[in-house]
Design a protein around this motif. Structure first.
Motif, PDB file in Angstrom:
ATOM      1  N   PRO A 381      35.882 107.188   9.474  1.00  0.00           N
ATOM      2  CA  PRO A 381      35.575 107.131  10.901  1.00  0.00           C
ATOM      3  C   PRO A 381      34.199 106.505  11.162  1.00  0.00           C
ATOM      4  O   PRO A 381      33.277 106.644  10.356  1.00  0.00           O
ATOM      5  CB  PRO A 381      35.577 108.603  11.318  1.00  0.00           C
ATOM      6  CG  PRO A 381      35.110 109.320  10.093  1.00  0.00           C
ATOM      7  CD  PRO A 381      35.609 108.532   8.911  1.00  0.00           C
ATOM      8  N   LEU A 382      34.089 105.815  12.279  1.00  0.00           N
ATOM      9  CA  LEU A 382      32.806 105.293  12.759  1.00  0.00           C
ATOM     10  C   LEU A 382      32.679 105.743  14.209  1.00  0.00           C
ATOM     11  O   LEU A 382      33.474 105.337  15.060  1.00  0.00           O
ATOM     12  CB  LEU A 382      32.773 103.768  12.659  1.00  0.00           C
ATOM     13  CG  LEU A 382      31.462 103.037  12.964  1.00  0.00           C
ATOM     14  CD1 LEU A 382      31.487 101.623  12.376  1.00  0.00           C
ATOM     15  CD2 LEU A 382      31.171 102.926  14.452  1.00  0.00           C
ATOM     16  N   VAL A 383      31.693 106.598  14.498  1.00  0.00           N
ATOM     17  CA  VAL A 383      31.571 107.156  15.844  1.00  0.00           C
ATOM     18  C   VAL A 383      30.532 106.391  16.653  1.00  0.00           C
ATOM     19  O   VAL A 383      29.495 105.980  16.125  1.00  0.00           O
ATOM     20  CB  VAL A 383      31.216 108.660  15.810  1.00  0.00           C
ATOM     21  CG1 VAL A 383      32.322 109.451  15.152  1.00  0.00           C
ATOM     22  CG2 VAL A 383      29.894 108.905  15.108  1.00  0.00           C
ATOM     23  N   HIS A 384      30.843 106.181  17.919  1.00  0.00           N
ATOM     24  CA  HIS A 384      29.888 105.563  18.828  1.00  0.00           C
ATOM     25  C   HIS A 384      28.956 106.639  19.383  1.00  0.00           C
ATOM     26  O   HIS A 384      29.328 107.805  19.520  1.00  0.00           O
ATOM     27  CB  HIS A 384      30.610 104.894  20.008  1.00  0.00           C
ATOM     28  CG  HIS A 384      31.578 103.834  19.604  1.00  0.00           C
ATOM     29  ND1 HIS A 384      32.067 102.890  20.492  1.00  0.00           N
ATOM     30  CD2 HIS A 384      32.168 103.540  18.413  1.00  0.00           C
ATOM     31  CE1 HIS A 384      32.904 102.081  19.865  1.00  0.00           C
ATOM     32  NE2 HIS A 384      32.988 102.472  18.608  1.00  0.00           N
ATOM     33  N   LEU A 385      27.747 106.221  19.728  1.00  0.00           N
ATOM     34  CA  LEU A 385      26.761 107.133  20.304  1.00  0.00           C
ATOM     35  C   LEU A 385      26.039 106.409  21.433  1.00  0.00           C
ATOM     36  O   LEU A 385      25.395 105.385  21.206  1.00  0.00           O
ATOM     37  CB  LEU A 385      25.763 107.584  19.234  1.00  0.00           C
ATOM     38  CG  LEU A 385      24.632 108.521  19.680  1.00  0.00           C
ATOM     39  CD1 LEU A 385      25.195 109.803  20.254  1.00  0.00           C
ATOM     40  CD2 LEU A 385      23.700 108.818  18.514  1.00  0.00           C
ATOM     41  N   THR A 386      26.157 106.947  22.655  1.00  0.00           N
ATOM     42  CA  THR A 386      25.524 106.314  23.805  1.00  0.00           C
ATOM     43  C   THR A 386      24.179 106.960  24.131  1.00  0.00           C
ATOM     44  O   THR A 386      23.911 108.103  23.766  1.00  0.00           O
ATOM     45  CB  THR A 386      26.404 106.400  25.065  1.00  0.00           C
ATOM     46  OG1 THR A 386      26.401 107.749  25.545  1.00  0.00           O
ATOM     47  CG2 THR A 386      27.820 105.954  24.791  1.00  0.00           C
ATOM     48  N   CYS A 387      23.374 106.215  24.864  1.00  0.00           N
ATOM     49  CA  CYS A 387      22.104 106.733  25.384  1.00  0.00           C
ATOM     50  C   CYS A 387      22.309 107.466  26.710  1.00  0.00           C
ATOM     51  O   CYS A 387      21.376 108.084  27.218  1.00  0.00           O
ATOM     52  CB  CYS A 387      21.126 105.577  25.614  1.00  0.00           C
ATOM     53  SG  CYS A 387      20.858 104.532  24.190  1.00  0.00           S
ATOM     54  N   LEU A 395      20.184 114.403  21.909  1.00  0.00           N
ATOM     55  CA  LEU A 395      20.382 113.335  20.934  1.00  0.00           C
ATOM     56  C   LEU A 395      19.983 113.786  19.535  1.00  0.00           C
ATOM     57  O   LEU A 395      20.708 113.543  18.560  1.00  0.00           O
ATOM     58  CB  LEU A 395      19.573 112.096  21.330  1.00  0.00           C
ATOM     59  CG  LEU A 395      20.145 111.245  22.456  1.00  0.00           C
ATOM     60  CD1 LEU A 395      19.143 110.181  22.882  1.00  0.00           C
ATOM     61  CD2 LEU A 395      21.455 110.583  22.029  1.00  0.00           C
ATOM     62  N   GLN A 396      18.831 114.437  19.432  1.00  0.00           N
ATOM     63  CA  GLN A 396      18.397 114.881  18.111  1.00  0.00           C
ATOM     64  C   GLN A 396      19.358 115.932  17.564  1.00  0.00           C
ATOM     65  O   GLN A 396      19.727 115.885  16.389  1.00  0.00           O
ATOM     66  CB  GLN A 396      16.977 115.441  18.171  1.00  0.00           C
ATOM     67  CG  GLN A 396      16.512 116.005  16.841  1.00  0.00           C
ATOM     68  CD  GLN A 396      15.017 115.935  16.648  1.00  0.00           C
ATOM     69  OE1 GLN A 396      14.366 114.971  17.033  1.00  0.00           O
ATOM     70  NE2 GLN A 396      14.455 116.953  16.036  1.00  0.00           N
ATOM     71  N   SER A 397      19.769 116.865  18.394  1.00  0.00           N
ATOM     72  CA  SER A 397      20.717 117.890  17.960  1.00  0.00           C
ATOM     73  C   SER A 397      22.032 117.254  17.511  1.00  0.00           C
ATOM     74  O   SER A 397      22.603 117.626  16.475  1.00  0.00           O
ATOM     75  CB  SER A 397      20.968 118.873  19.110  1.00  0.00           C
ATOM     76  OG  SER A 397      21.987 119.790  18.786  1.00  0.00           O
ATOM     77  N   HIS A 398      22.508 116.275  18.292  1.00  0.00           N
ATOM     78  CA  HIS A 398      23.782 115.619  17.981  1.00  0.00           C
ATOM     79  C   HIS A 398      23.689 114.853  16.658  1.00  0.00           C
ATOM     80  O   HIS A 398      24.608 114.912  15.831  1.00  0.00           O
ATOM     81  CB  HIS A 398      24.147 114.676  19.118  1.00  0.00           C
ATOM     82  CG  HIS A 398      25.526 114.105  19.018  1.00  0.00           C
ATOM     83  ND1 HIS A 398      26.665 114.861  19.130  1.00  0.00           N
ATOM     84  CD2 HIS A 398      25.947 112.822  18.808  1.00  0.00           C
ATOM     85  CE1 HIS A 398      27.733 114.083  18.998  1.00  0.00           C
ATOM     86  NE2 HIS A 398      27.327 112.848  18.800  1.00  0.00           N
ATOM     87  N   LEU A 399      22.590 114.142  16.452  1.00  0.00           N
ATOM     88  CA  LEU A 399      22.425 113.379  15.221  1.00  0.00           C
ATOM     89  C   LEU A 399      22.372 114.298  14.001  1.00  0.00           C
ATOM     90  O   LEU A 399      22.971 114.008  12.957  1.00  0.00           O
ATOM     91  CB  LEU A 399      21.158 112.525  15.298  1.00  0.00           C
ATOM     92  CG  LEU A 399      21.266 111.281  16.179  1.00  0.00           C
ATOM     93  CD1 LEU A 399      19.890 110.697  16.449  1.00  0.00           C
ATOM     94  CD2 LEU A 399      22.176 110.244  15.515  1.00  0.00           C
ATOM     95  N   MET A 400      21.667 115.403  14.128  1.00  0.00           N
ATOM     96  CA  MET A 400      21.635 116.360  13.013  1.00  0.00           C
ATOM     97  C   MET A 400      23.034 116.894  12.740  1.00  0.00           C
ATOM     98  O   MET A 400      23.436 117.072  11.586  1.00  0.00           O
ATOM     99  CB  MET A 400      20.659 117.494  13.314  1.00  0.00           C
ATOM    100  CG  MET A 400      19.196 117.065  13.293  1.00  0.00           C
ATOM    101  SD  MET A 400      18.016 118.454  13.332  1.00  0.00           S
ATOM    102  CE  MET A 400      18.291 119.095  14.978  1.00  0.00           C
TER     103      MET A 400
END
Length: 619
Positions: A381-387, A395-400
Motif C-alpha cells: 500500500p501507498l497512502v496519501h497524506l494531505t495538509c 500530522l505528527q500523531s498520524h505520521l507516528m
C-alpha cells in the motif's frame, strides 16, 4: 556618560524589560501593536516607564513586527520608517540616563516555518535595521527566531551593519533543542562565532523549562548569556488570553537563572512590570557566576535511513513499474473494495495507492485500510497524506501512527479545499504546505519531531510528491518539482494527462531529473465525466479530440470501449517515455483498471521480446 553595556555586564547581571504586547492587550488594545507607536504613543510610553520603574536596565523598542512583511498583514508595509523611528523616540524618552535602549527585530518565519524567501527577509531586515540604527539605539535585539537559518542570516547582516552590541535569541518548542534538532548549546556557540555579543533564548518556555534547557549550556568564551522566559502557558477564557504566573515564582527562579550563568534576564509573553520587579528582587546584590560545570549528555537522537523494505520507486529506476490508485469506500461495506484489491494484485499492480479523502469527501481511513492490505495481500500500500485535514499536532500523531503500522510509503499532497466536498462548512487546516510537510517527514527519518525533540527512533518513510504537467508554463512546474526534491521528495506522481503530445513534452522538460516520475493515466467513464473533469476539476485539462470522441459514444458500452482506446493510446506513448505509470481507477470501477494493467504487462512483454526496439529517452 553611561558605561557601555558589555563592560557593565562584566560586573553585574542586568535586568531586561518584559512583554510589550501583553500589557497593551491587557489595556483592551488588540490590533497592530507597532502602529500604536504613532496612534497611541502615550500608551507605549507608559509601558516603557512601567518597566524602567520596576527595575529594568534594558528596554526594547516596540518594533518586534515593524517590518514590511508583517506590517503587510494590516496594509501598513509602507510605514516601516515611521513606526520604527517613533518607537526609538518613545523608548529613549522613557529611558533614564543609565537605561540601555535596544532596537528589537523579531523573527519572520515563526514557528510554522511559513514560506518567506530569504531575499525578502534580507530586504525587510535591512530596511528596519537602518531606521533603528539611525535613531540612536544602544544595540540590536534579535528575538523569537524559531528558524535558525533565518537568525543566522539576519545576524550576519546585523554584524555588517553595526559595531554596536547585538543580542541573538533563539526560541525552542522543547527544552534544550531547536525545531531543526540542533541542541541549544550548539546553536548558541554558532551565534557567538557569527558575532553576537549576547546569546540566549526567549519565548514559548516558562522559567522551569528554560532553566532545564540552560543546564546543559556552558559559559560562552566571549559573549554573555541571556534569557527572557514566558510568564506561563496561556489560558484562553471568554475569547481572551490570560497568563497567571505569581511574581513570587519569578523571584524564586531568578537565582536559578543566575546560577546558570545568565547576565541579561528579562521576560517575554505574559510578563509584566511585576514579574520584572520580582526578578530584580530575586537577584538583589548577587554577583554573576564566572565558572560553570556542565556534564555532557549523550544524545538520544538516532540518525539512520536503513530499513529492510525495498522502496516502491526502485523498480521504476531500471524497469517498468505501475501503481494503481484505488480509493477507499465512502461507506462501511468493504467487500467490493477488497475484491478490487485482489483483482488488481493478481493483474500485476506494483502498489495500491489510496487518497486521503479525495475531493474533500470523507472515506474510510487509508491508514486503516492500508494496514489491512499489508496484512492480507502481497501488493504493497501507498497512502496519501494531505495538509488539509490535520493541524501540526494531528500530522505528527498520524505520521507516528503510520510508522508504527508499518506504512512507510506516503504521497504528500496539499489536498482539495473543503468547500468542494461533502462538508463545505468544514475547516481547511493547512498548517504547513506540501513542501514543509515533505521536510517534516524526512526530519522524522532522522528521529527528530517537528519541535526538534527526539522521537527516540527514526521513521523509515519514502516520500512521493505530486507533479502537475497540465499547466501553461511547464518549466515553472518543473522548477517546483526541483524544490520538492530539495525538500526531500524521492519520486513523483503526476496528475492525469489526456494528451499524448503533453506526455512527450513533459518527458523533455524532465530531462536531467533523476527522481522517478509516474505519469498519471485515468480512464474516462462517459462524455459527461470528460466535460466535468475538463471544466470543473482543478489541474485537469482534456484535448478537444478526446472530448469529441467521448461525446460520439452513444451507449455505455461504446463509451467504455472509447475510453479504453484513449487510455491505451496514452499508455503507448507513456511507455515510450516513462518507466513509471500511475493508473487512476475511475469511480471505483476496478475492472477497467485491471484490463489496462493486463494491457501494460502484455505490451511490456512484447517490447522486451522485440530485438532492436528503440524507445525515446526514458524518465
Amino acid at each position: 556618560m553611561k558605561t557601555p553595556i558589555l563592560d557593565e555586564m562584566k560586573k553585574r547581571i542586568l535586568i531586561g524589560d518584559g512583554a510589550m504586547g501583553t500589557l497593551l492587550y491587557s489595556y483592551g488594545i488588540d490590533r497592530c501593536f507597532e502602529e500604536l507607536n504613532v496612534s497611541h504613543a502615550s500608551e507605549v510610553l507608559h509601558v516603557h516607564q512601567a518597566y524602567i520603574g520596576a527595575g529594568a536596565d534594558v528596554v526594547q523598542t516596540n518594533t518586534y513586527g515593524a517590518n514590511a512583511i508583517k506590517l503587510a498583514r494590516y496594509g501598513l508595509e509602507h510605514e516601516v520608517g515611521r513606526f520604527n523611528k517613533a518607537a526609538v523616540q518613545l523608548a529613549k524618552k522613557a529611558a533614564k540616563p543609565e537605561t540601555y535602549v535596544f532596537g528589537t527585530i523579531g523573527g519572520i518565519r515563526g514557528f510554522q516555518k511559513q514560506s518567506v524567501q530569504t531575499e525578502e527577509i534580507r530586504r525587510s531586515f535591512r530596511e528596519q535595521a537602518d531606521v533603528l540604527l539611525d535613531g540612536g539605539v544602544d544595540g540590536l535585539l534579535l528575538e523569537t527566531y524559531y528558524d535558525f537559518s533565518e537568525l543566522k542570516e539576519v545576524l550576519k547582516l546585523a554584524r555588517e551593519a553595526t559595531d554596536l552590541p547585538i543580542v541573538a535569541h533563539v526560541s525552542m518548542q522543547e527544552p534544550g533543542v531547536l525545531i531543526n534538532g540542533m541542541s541549544l548549546a550548539e546553536a548558541l556557540r554558532e551565534l557567538e562565532s557569527l558575532g553576537a555579543d549576547i546569546v540566549g533564548t526567549n519565548c514559548r518556555l516558562g522559567p522551569f523549562h528554560m532553566i532545564q534547557a540552560l543546564r546543559g549550556i556552558p559559559l560562552p568564551k566571549r559573549a554573555f548569556l541571556s534569557a527572557y522566559p514566558n510568564g506561563s502557558l496561556p489560558d484562553y477564557r471568554d475569547g481572551k488570553l490570560y497568563y497567571e504566573t505569581e511574581p513570587g515564582y519569578f523571584k524564586k527562579y531568578a537565582v536559578d537563572f543566575r546560577n546558570e550563568g545568565i547576565r541579561l534576564l528579562g521576560g517575554c509573553c505574559g510578563t509584566t512590570p511585576v514579574h520584572i520587579e520580582a526578578f530584580r528582587q530575586g537577584l538583589s546584590e548577587l554577583e554573576p557566576i564566572r565558572e560553570k560545570s556542565v556534564s555532557k549528555r549523550v544524545s538520544t537522537i538516532i540518525i539512520s535511513d536503513n530499513h529492510p523494505e525495498t522502496p516502491l520507486f526502485e523498480k521504476a529506476k531500471s524497469g517498468r513499474s505501475v501503481f494503481v490508485e484505488f480509493d477507499t469506500p465512502r461507506h462501511l461495506n468493504t467487500s467490493g473494495f477488497f475484491r478490487g484489491v485482489r483483482a488488481l494484485q493478481d493483474a500485476g499492480a506494483d502498489a495500491i495507492t489510496m487518497a486521503d479523502n479525495s475531493l474533500a469527501s470523507p472515506r474510510i481511513s487509508n491508514a486503516a485500510i492500508g494496514r489491512l492490505i499489508k496484512e492480507e495481500f502481497t501488493v504493497p500500500p501507498l497512502v496519501h497524506l494531505t495538509c488539509r485535514d490535520r493541524n501540526l499536532i494531528g500530522l505528527q500523531s498520524h505520521l507516528m501512527g503510520l510508522d508504527v503500522l508499518g506504512l512507510h510509503d506516503v504521497l504528500i499532497v496539499t489536498g482539495d479545499p473543503t468547500k468542494i466536498g461533502d462538508f463545505p462548512g468544514a475547516t481547511s487546516v493547512y498548517d504547513v504546505s506540501s513542501m514543509e510537510l515533505i521536510r517534516l517527514v524526512k526530519q522524522f527519518n532522522h528521529g527528530i519531531s517537528y519541535s526538534g525533540k527526539s522521537l527516540r527512533h527514526p521513521t523509515h518513510f519514502r516520500v512521493a510528491a505530486a507533479f502537475n504537467p497540465n499547466v501553461r508554463n511547464l518549466d515553472r512546474a518543473v522548477q517546483r518539482l526541483k524544490r520538492k526534491i530539495e525538500c526531500g521528495a524521492d519520486y513523483f506522481i503526476s496528475q492525469p494527462v489526456f494528451d499524448r503530445q503533453q506526455i512527450i513534452e513533459t518527458s523533455k522538460a524532465l530531462r536531467g531529473i533523476s527522481a522517478p516520475v509516474y505519469i498519471g493515466i485515468m480512464p474516462l467513464t462517459s462524455a459527461t465525466n470528460a466535460e466535468f473533469l475538463h471544466n470543473e476539476v482543478p489541474g485537469i485539462r482534456l484535448p478537444d479530440d478526446v472530448r469529441e470522441r467521448m461525446a460520439a459514444a452513444r451507449t455505455p458500452e461504446e463509451a467504455r470501449r472509447t475510453s479504453l482506446e484513449i487510455a491505451k493510446e496514452l499508455i503507448d506513448t507513456s511507455m515510450e517515455y516513462f518507466r513509471g505509470i500511475y493508473l487512476i481507477t475511475p469511480m471505483g470501477r476496478f475492472t477497467v483498471t485491471v484490463e489496462l494493467l493486463k494491457y501494460i504487462k502484455e505490451k511490456e512483454r512484447l517490447l522486451l521480446a522485440a530485438p532492436g526496439h528503440q524507445a525515446g529517452e526514458i524518465v
